[in-house]
Design a protein around this motif. Structure first.
Motif, PDB file in Angstrom:
ATOM      1  N   GLY A   1      78.035  72.503  36.265  1.00  0.00           N
ATOM      2  CA  GLY A   1      77.585  71.139  36.047  1.00  0.00           C
ATOM      3  C   GLY A   1      76.092  71.063  35.806  1.00  0.00           C
ATOM      4  N   TYR A   2      75.336  71.888  36.512  1.00  0.00           N
ATOM      5  CA  TYR A   2      73.887  71.926  36.306  1.00  0.00           C
ATOM      6  C   TYR A   2      73.574  72.336  34.867  1.00  0.00           C
ATOM      7  CZ  TYR A   2      68.964  73.180  37.004  1.00  0.00           C
ATOM      8  OH  TYR A   2      67.599  73.278  36.906  1.00  0.00           O
ATOM      9  N   GLY A   3      74.187  73.397  34.429  1.00  0.00           N
ATOM     10  CA  GLY A   3      73.947  73.856  33.065  1.00  0.00           C
ATOM     11  C   GLY A   3      74.371  72.820  32.039  1.00  0.00           C
ATOM     12  N   MET A   4      75.507  72.154  32.305  1.00  0.00           N
ATOM     13  CA  MET A   4      75.984  71.146  31.370  1.00  0.00           C
ATOM     14  C   MET A   4      75.018  69.964  31.305  1.00  0.00           C
ATOM     15  SD  MET A   4      79.731  69.311  31.201  1.00  0.00           S
ATOM     16  CE  MET A   4      79.592  68.542  32.811  1.00  0.00           C
ATOM     17  N   ALA A   5      74.513  69.535  32.459  1.00  0.00           N
ATOM     18  CA  ALA A   5      73.575  68.414  32.487  1.00  0.00           C
ATOM     19  C   ALA A   5      72.272  68.767  31.770  1.00  0.00           C
ATOM     20  CB  ALA A   5      73.289  68.003  33.931  1.00  0.00           C
ATOM     21  N   ALA A   6      71.781  69.994  31.995  1.00  0.00           N
ATOM     22  CA  ALA A   6      70.551  70.422  31.334  1.00  0.00           C
ATOM     23  C   ALA A   6      70.736  70.496  29.825  1.00  0.00           C
ATOM     24  CB  ALA A   6      70.107  71.775  31.880  1.00  0.00           C
ATOM     25  N   GLY A   7      71.851  71.071  29.397  1.00  0.00           N
ATOM     26  CA  GLY A   7      72.118  71.179  27.965  1.00  0.00           C
ATOM     27  C   GLY A   7      72.317  69.829  27.311  1.00  0.00           C
ATOM     28  N   LEU A   8      73.073  68.953  27.971  1.00  0.00           N
ATOM     29  CA  LEU A   8      73.291  67.622  27.415  1.00  0.00           C
ATOM     30  C   LEU A   8      71.992  66.825  27.361  1.00  0.00           C
ATOM     31  CD1 LEU A   8      76.690  66.479  28.975  1.00  0.00           C
ATOM     32  CD2 LEU A   8      76.210  67.023  26.586  1.00  0.00           C
ATOM     33  N   GLY A   9      71.155  66.986  28.385  1.00  0.00           N
ATOM     34  CA  GLY A   9      69.871  66.297  28.364  1.00  0.00           C
ATOM     35  C   GLY A   9      69.016  66.738  27.185  1.00  0.00           C
ATOM     36  N   SER A  10      69.052  68.043  26.898  1.00  0.00           N
ATOM     37  CA  SER A  10      68.282  68.576  25.775  1.00  0.00           C
ATOM     38  C   SER A  10      68.778  68.016  24.451  1.00  0.00           C
ATOM     39  CB  SER A  10      68.372  70.109  25.767  1.00  0.00           C
ATOM     40  OG  SER A  10      67.942  70.650  26.992  1.00  0.00           O
ATOM     41  N   ILE A  11      70.103  68.017  24.277  1.00  0.00           N
ATOM     42  CA  ILE A  11      70.683  67.511  23.029  1.00  0.00           C
ATOM     43  C   ILE A  11      70.513  65.997  22.922  1.00  0.00           C
ATOM     44  CG2 ILE A  11      72.771  67.360  21.636  1.00  0.00           C
ATOM     45  CD1 ILE A  11      71.731  70.210  21.983  1.00  0.00           C
ATOM     46  N   ALA A  12      70.745  65.297  24.047  1.00  0.00           N
ATOM     47  CA  ALA A  12      70.634  63.839  24.030  1.00  0.00           C
ATOM     48  C   ALA A  12      69.216  63.392  23.724  1.00  0.00           C
ATOM     49  CB  ALA A  12      71.082  63.264  25.373  1.00  0.00           C
ATOM     50  N   GLY A  13      68.234  64.209  24.122  1.00  0.00           N
ATOM     51  CA  GLY A  13      66.865  63.870  23.778  1.00  0.00           C
ATOM     52  C   GLY A  13      66.673  63.761  22.283  1.00  0.00           C
ATOM     53  N   GLN A  14      67.395  64.604  21.534  1.00  0.00           N
ATOM     54  CA  GLN A  14      67.311  64.559  20.070  1.00  0.00           C
ATOM     55  C   GLN A  14      68.178  63.424  19.500  1.00  0.00           C
ATOM     56  OE1 GLN A  14      65.356  66.712  18.465  1.00  0.00           O
ATOM     57  NE2 GLN A  14      65.057  68.382  19.885  1.00  0.00           N
ATOM     58  N   VAL A  15      69.408  63.298  20.018  1.00  0.00           N
ATOM     59  CA  VAL A  15      70.361  62.353  19.424  1.00  0.00           C
ATOM     60  C   VAL A  15      70.082  60.923  19.886  1.00  0.00           C
ATOM     61  CG1 VAL A  15      72.798  61.785  19.146  1.00  0.00           C
ATOM     62  CG2 VAL A  15      72.092  64.181  19.324  1.00  0.00           C
ATOM     63  N   LEU A  16      70.169  60.688  21.202  1.00  0.00           N
ATOM     64  CA  LEU A  16      69.973  59.333  21.719  1.00  0.00           C
ATOM     65  C   LEU A  16      68.538  58.869  21.535  1.00  0.00           C
ATOM     66  CD1 LEU A  16      72.071  59.435  25.023  1.00  0.00           C
ATOM     67  CD2 LEU A  16      72.744  58.619  22.759  1.00  0.00           C
ATOM     68  N   GLY A  17      67.598  59.817  21.679  1.00  0.00           N
ATOM     69  CA  GLY A  17      66.204  59.436  21.475  1.00  0.00           C
ATOM     70  C   GLY A  17      65.959  58.934  20.070  1.00  0.00           C
ATOM     71  N   GLY A  18      66.476  59.655  19.083  1.00  0.00           N
ATOM     72  CA  GLY A  18      66.337  59.207  17.702  1.00  0.00           C
ATOM     73  C   GLY A  18      67.005  57.867  17.466  1.00  0.00           C
ATOM     74  N   ALA A  19      68.171  57.664  18.075  1.00  0.00           N
ATOM     75  CA  ALA A  19      68.886  56.394  17.904  1.00  0.00           C
ATOM     76  C   ALA A  19      68.108  55.240  18.525  1.00  0.00           C
ATOM     77  CB  ALA A  19      70.277  56.495  18.535  1.00  0.00           C
ATOM     78  N   MET A  20      67.537  55.449  19.716  1.00  0.00           N
ATOM     79  CA  MET A  20      66.802  54.375  20.382  1.00  0.00           C
ATOM     80  C   MET A  20      65.539  54.005  19.619  1.00  0.00           C
ATOM     81  SD  MET A  20      67.160  54.879  24.514  1.00  0.00           S
ATOM     82  CE  MET A  20      66.768  56.613  24.580  1.00  0.00           C
ATOM     83  N   VAL A  21      64.821  55.018  19.144  1.00  0.00           N
ATOM     84  CA  VAL A  21      63.602  54.729  18.383  1.00  0.00           C
ATOM     85  C   VAL A  21      63.932  53.984  17.105  1.00  0.00           C
ATOM     86  CG1 VAL A  21      61.688  55.769  17.111  1.00  0.00           C
ATOM     87  CG2 VAL A  21      62.306  56.670  19.357  1.00  0.00           C
ATOM     88  N   GLN A  22      64.993  54.430  16.422  1.00  0.00           N
ATOM     89  CA  GLN A  22      65.365  53.809  15.149  1.00  0.00           C
ATOM     90  C   GLN A  22      65.940  52.417  15.344  1.00  0.00           C
ATOM     91  OE1 GLN A  22      66.780  56.713  12.388  1.00  0.00           O
ATOM     92  NE2 GLN A  22      68.119  55.272  11.344  1.00  0.00           N
ATOM     93  N   ALA A  23      66.682  52.198  16.451  1.00  0.00           N
ATOM     94  CA  ALA A  23      67.280  50.885  16.698  1.00  0.00           C
ATOM     95  C   ALA A  23      66.224  49.841  17.072  1.00  0.00           C
ATOM     96  CB  ALA A  23      68.319  50.985  17.811  1.00  0.00           C
ATOM     97  N   ASN A  24      65.141  50.284  17.737  1.00  0.00           N
ATOM     98  CA  ASN A  24      64.037  49.391  18.100  1.00  0.00           C
ATOM     99  C   ASN A  24      64.530  48.186  18.899  1.00  0.00           C
ATOM    100  OD1 ASN A  24      61.361  48.563  18.215  1.00  0.00           O
ATOM    101  ND2 ASN A  24      61.489  47.387  16.308  1.00  0.00           N
ATOM    102  N   LEU A  25      65.343  48.444  19.931  1.00  0.00           N
ATOM    103  CA  LEU A  25      65.894  47.365  20.748  1.00  0.00           C
ATOM    104  C   LEU A  25      64.788  46.596  21.446  1.00  0.00           C
ATOM    105  CD1 LEU A  25      68.935  49.219  22.386  1.00  0.00           C
ATOM    106  CD2 LEU A  25      68.984  47.589  20.495  1.00  0.00           C
ATOM    107  N   PHE A  26      64.931  45.272  21.459  1.00  0.00           N
ATOM    108  CA  PHE A  26      63.969  44.360  22.096  1.00  0.00           C
ATOM    109  C   PHE A  26      62.546  44.570  21.567  1.00  0.00           C
ATOM    110  CE2 PHE A  26      67.204  45.574  25.332  1.00  0.00           C
ATOM    111  CZ  PHE A  26      67.921  44.386  25.327  1.00  0.00           C
TER     112      PHE A  26
END
Length: 479
Positions: A146-171
């Motif tokens: 679970g630790y490895g999965m959380a670390a890996g997902l955090g790394s990938i999500a930083g690229q995917v979700l981060g890009g989506a949040m910046v591009q969506a410009n919520l609020f």
């Protein structure tokens, strides 16, 4: 705060599940915040007026503070209790994330990122320490997975979700949302952690070692700062002087730590850990793995956005299959290790190497015309292999560490990982930029990516060689 569970209650299946959920949340957000700034760099440049040096410090400052404080964070957890330090770390990470989100200048953001990295250094060592000290042996495989999965997902999500949040410009928050999202998550995590984590101290009589802590931080700074800023600054003389000075500073620190141990003091760096053969081999394997992983994430981002002209969100989507297959593999990695032992780590490393070789071969044949579908296929293989390796490798590194040393051992392990990621980004990233040179076109980026991929293949085989050592150690210790 509500009263914490006793260690006995915390060891029930329900208690362990709640403990693991709150611990892994912290791992995820720390890794997420390391990688998410990459996709926000253009926004930081246009909105805050952050220049190249400031951007390097916004990314590298977090990494440095995180790595430099990790060992001390682990020692504090051994002294004052892993639950207490974890909650303090989560609250500090929440406050510093808020400061990042409301920063009005590059200087303010740099300072907030340094503080955020230190907060992560207090929080994360307690995760591995709790797993090592409070989870029974039969549950540790799943917890490390679970630790490895959380670390890996955090790394990938930083690229995917981060890009989506910046591009969506919520609020209309733009890049600020990538930091502000941590505030509600951190508050909830701290409240739940105070309830579910056991209240215990493994080594309450241990003292602090301020000279050793400052010395370790100075040695890391003399390496990490030049590596992080050297390329953008053109590798001036001071970068080389600092890296040369890191060697005598490190030697002096090791001498001090050894002398303090002989006097029955409390050295911040427990050198006795390195006499544990499995820990030593695991550290080396982890360094090689994270050199490869950090550099791959960085150079692939450059290839996709600068070489192939994808948007941050589109580039993040290319990373997504890697994250999905990493999660699936990590989810069952503990079971595979329990059944096949170190052979599962060797198999996972070979799958990673196969994905890298296919990716490098595709670039050699097609250059910048390489299809996105082929890249996605190769990255899926790489993620599949990574998920089988990383969690089990961490568990193997800590398998012979005494519970009273779990905090400092976790700090040493995660410090080496963080330094390796930063070094991989800096060194292999510098090679990448050197190959791209003044051309800057897609063909130049494809050629540069080939070089980095072949180096990564060599690093993965270095991981395999250390896993073979771990396998030999495990076999020798069997009754």
């Amino acid at each position: 705060m509500t009263k914490a569970l006793s260690p006995d209650v915390a060891r029930t299946a329900t208690g362990r599940g709640a403990m693991l959920a709150v611990l892994l949340t912290a791992v995820f957000i720390v890794q997420f915040d390391f990688f998410v700034v990459n996709v926000a760099a253009p926004s930081l440049e246009s909105d805050l007026g952050a220049g190249p040096a400031a951007l390097e410090l916004i990314v590298g400052g977090y990494a440095f503070a995180y790595a430099a404080g990790m060992i001390t964070g682990g020692r504090l957890g051994d002294m004052y209790g892993h639950r207490k330090l974890f909650v303090i770390g989560v609250l500090a990470f929440t406050v510093t994330s808020l400061l990042c989100g409301i920063a009005g200048s590059p200087e303010q953001l740099v300072l907030a990122r340094l503080a955020q990295g230190l907060a992560g250094a207090i929080m994360v060592p307690q995760v591995l320490a709790v797993i090592t000290a409070d989870f029974p042996a039969e549950s540790q495989g799943r917890a490390f997975a679970g630790y490895g999965m959380a670390a890996g997902l955090g790394s990938i999500a930083g690229q995917v979700l981060g890009g989506a949040m910046v591009q969506a410009n919520l609020f209309d928050l733009g890049w600020r949302l990538i930091f502000l999202i941590n505030v509600p998550i951190g508050i909830v995590t701290a409240i739940v952690a105070a309830r579910v984590l056991p209240d215990r101290r493994d080594n309450p009589r241990t003292g602090l070692d301020p000279i050793g802590a400052v010395g370790v931080s100075a040695a890391l700074a003399l390496l990490l700062v030049p590596l992080g800023l050297g390329h953008s600054a053109g590798w001036p003389a001071w970068t080389w002087v600092c890296m040369v000075l890191a060697v005598p500073v490190a030697v002096a620190v090791l001498y001090w730590e050894r002398m303090l141990a002989r006097r029955d003091g409390s050295p911040v760096l427990d050198l006795a850990l390195f006499r544990v053969s499995s820990f030593r081999a695991g550290i080396i394997a982890g360094v090689a793995f994270n050199l490869y992983f950090g550099s791959l994430m960085f150079t692939l981002t450059l290839l996709l956005q600068s070489g192939l002209d994808l948007t941050p969100f589109e580039a993040g989507l290319v990373f997504s299959p890697m994250g999905v297959f990493f999660s699936l593999s990590a989810m069952y990695g503990g079971k595979l290790t329990a059944r096949f032992g170190m052979n599962s780590l060797i198999g996972g490393s070979l799958v990673t190497a196969l994905g890298l070789v296919l990716f490098g071969g595709g670039l050699a044949l097609s250059g910048p015309e390489l299809s996105v579908a082929w890249m996605v296929f190769c990255l899926a293989l790489i993620g599949l292999g990574n998920g089988a390796v990383l969690p089990s490798l961490m568990g193997a590194s800590l398998m012979k560490v005494r519970p009273e040393s779990a905090g400092v051992a976790s700090g040493v392990l995660t410090t080496s990982q963080q330094f390796s990621i930063s070094a991989g980004v800096a060194v292999i990233g510098a090679l990448y930029f050197g190959v791209v040179g003044a051309r800057g076109d897609g063909a130049a980026h494809a050629e540069a990516m080939q070089w980095s991929v072949w180096i990564n293949v060599a690093l993965v085989f270095a991981v395999i060689s250390m896993v073979l050592v771990l396998k030999k150690i495990a076999k020798a210790e069997q009754p």
